[in-house]
Design a protein around this motif. Structure first.
Motif, PDB file in Angstrom:
ATOM      1  N   LEU A 147     -12.448  37.343  90.258  1.00  0.00           N
ATOM      2  CA  LEU A 147     -13.269  37.852  91.273  1.00  0.00           C
ATOM      3  C   LEU A 147     -13.944  36.386  92.032  1.00  0.00           C
ATOM      4  N   VAL A 148     -14.773  35.780  91.750  1.00  0.00           N
ATOM      5  CA  VAL A 148     -14.610  34.516  92.242  1.00  0.00           C
ATOM      6  C   VAL A 148     -14.198  33.737  92.271  1.00  0.00           C
ATOM      7  N   VAL A 149     -12.969  34.155  92.033  1.00  0.00           N
ATOM      8  CA  VAL A 149     -12.371  32.630  92.890  1.00  0.00           C
ATOM      9  C   VAL A 149     -11.501  33.546  94.080  1.00  0.00           C
ATOM     10  N   HIS A 150     -11.036  35.145  94.461  1.00  0.00           N
ATOM     11  CA  HIS A 150     -10.833  34.846  95.172  1.00  0.00           C
ATOM     12  C   HIS A 150     -11.337  35.670  96.381  1.00  0.00           C
ATOM     13  N   ALA A 151     -12.862  35.577  96.316  1.00  0.00           N
ATOM     14  CA  ALA A 151     -14.170  35.322  96.774  1.00  0.00           C
ATOM     15  C   ALA A 151     -14.102  33.866  97.650  1.00  0.00           C
ATOM     16  N   HIS A 152     -13.543  32.755  96.874  1.00  0.00           N
ATOM     17  CA  HIS A 152     -13.081  31.242  97.877  1.00  0.00           C
ATOM     18  C   HIS A 152     -11.912  31.932  98.598  1.00  0.00           C
ATOM     19  N   TYR A 153     -10.611  32.498  98.069  1.00  0.00           N
ATOM     20  CA  TYR A 153      -9.704  32.634  98.722  1.00  0.00           C
ATOM     21  C   TYR A 153      -9.942  33.215  99.987  1.00  0.00           C
TER      22      TYR A 153
END
Length: 410
Positions: A348-354
């Motif tokens: 979810l954190v990586v996706h937030a950066h996306y």
């Protein structure tokens, strides 16, 4: 007894002159006698020096001119401007009857969609001059051979109209987009079973169009479940996995074709901002910390973060291009999608950066507020121990005020 004077017989005179037993000068299309008397002039035979058609037995006639009518043929001393076009009717005409061939149907709406694709829609797929040629020219040339691809082009172009034209016109364009999409998907489902050198370009183009359509159609959804959200984005990513399968099968055919520029992203002459690089570095450190904490698939996250980093320059070079939005979605692995669907914190954190890069592309008519909508869902799913790791995405997408309010809340 006076000698009878001889004269040249009129063998091809008009009917009127023959009936009056007067000499006809055989002028075409109207003899001098009929012209002076303003009578109908009709010949039973064709002279050699006339514009030939494939109807040699049809007599040429001239009606008496009415005051309200405009002449459709030349008359002595007053040439008609329509005469050249009247003559043109005989060129290349192989029909024995003027009603034997139906007039071609000209669908101006589809022509408008195709022109819109080449002038506007294709720009959202391009990242540079070479790829612009692929989407704007080569893809259309391929679509002339594959109707399914043409349906895909028209579907995405119609969807763009639905997203950009006044709301009153949206139902019309959506109906067109849906109809063309149905035709395109049918061929895509069949073609994916066997990718060949002949259909590889069409399937590659269709698959990319489908991804853009998936992003854009969510913006027109009525049901909340289908609107831009983390759940809907997960479905788009699953769709992108199908695109990756096609790409893998077609790559050997496409790498030396006119579609080759799509597979050579290169390095844009744009430097990624320092704070962006620092944020991506933070993801690498977080991945390492999770590995030290216990069982953790660090390899999958390393690849995902690396793809995020390699495409980040394109997001700043051409922010409105689909290059980053769709490119990263296609590159992520099935394992990462599983972690994401399970709401694993690091995923979810990586996706937030996306979401930051999605927000950069909000000028793309197929993206718009996707980044904001997905990030708001992610914030609701992360607990307080993980939220500090998405401060940069919150600041970039939702603003500093939102971040301050979130930090004050218990």
């Amino acid at each position: 007894m006076p000698t009878r004077r001889t004269h040249r017989k009129s063998r091809h005179g008009c009917k009127a002159c023959k009936q009056r037993r007067v000499k006809c000068d055989e002028a075409r299309p109207v003899c001098s006698n009929c012209s002076q008397r303003e009578e109908t002039c009709e010949y039973t035979t064709e002279a050699s020096f006339i514009w030939a058609t494939d109807e040699p037995q049809q007599p040429r006639t001239r009606r008496r001119k009415q005051p309200s009518e405009e002449s459709t043929v030349d008359s002595p001393g007053a040439p008609s401007p329509n005469a050249p076009f009247w003559l043109l009717g005989g060129f290349g005409d192989r029909s024995t009857s003027p009603t034997s061939t139906a007039a071609p149907i000209l669908d101006l709406t589809q022509m408008r969609l195709l022109v819109n694709w080449q002038n506007e829609t294709s720009q959202f797929f391009s990242r540079d001059t070479e790829t612009r040629n692929v989407w704007q020219l080569y893809l259309v040339n391929e679509a002339l051979k594959w109707p399914s691809l043409m349906h895909g082009i028209l579907a995405v172009s119609a969807l763009q109209f639905a997203l950009s034209e006044p709301a009153t016109e949206q139902p019309f364009w959506l109906e067109l987009a849906t109809a063309h999409k149905g035709q395109a998907l049918h061929a895509l489902r069949e073609g994916i079973q066997k990718v060949t050198p002949e259909n590889s370009k069409a399937l590659m183009g269709l698959s990319a169009l489908v991804v853009a359509y998936a992003f854009g159609s969510a913006l027109t959804a009525v049901s909340e479940a289908d609107k831009p959200s983390l759940h809907t984005l997960n479905n788009v990513f699953v769709l992108c996995r199908g695109v990756q399968q096609i790409t893998n099968q077609a790559y050997s055919f496409l790498r030396t074709s006119t579609f080759a520029p799509l597979f050579t992203p290169g390095d844009p002459e744009v430097e990624v901002p320092v704070h962006v690089r620092r944020s991506l570095d933070h993801l690498d450190r977080l991945n390492t910390e999770c590995l030290h904490a216990g069982s953790h698939d660090a390899v999958t996250y390393t690849r995902v973060i690396s793809a995020l980093r390699s495409l980040s320059a394109h997001a700043y070079a051409q922010p409105n291009s689909m290059t980053f939005s769709a490119g990263w979605a296609i590159r992520v692995s099935p394992e990462y999608l599983q972690y994401l669907q399970a709401n694993m914190p690091l995923a979810l954190v990586v996706h937030a950066h996306y979401c930051v890069f999605l927000h950069l592309a909000r000028g793309n008519v197929f993206i718009q507020h996707w980044g904001r909508s997905v990030l708001e869902d992610i914030i609701q799913l992360l607990d307080s121990s993980w939220k500090p790791h998405i401060e940069w995405p919150i600041r970039e997408v939702l603003g500093e005020e939102y971040l301050q309010m979130a930090n004050k809340s218990p």
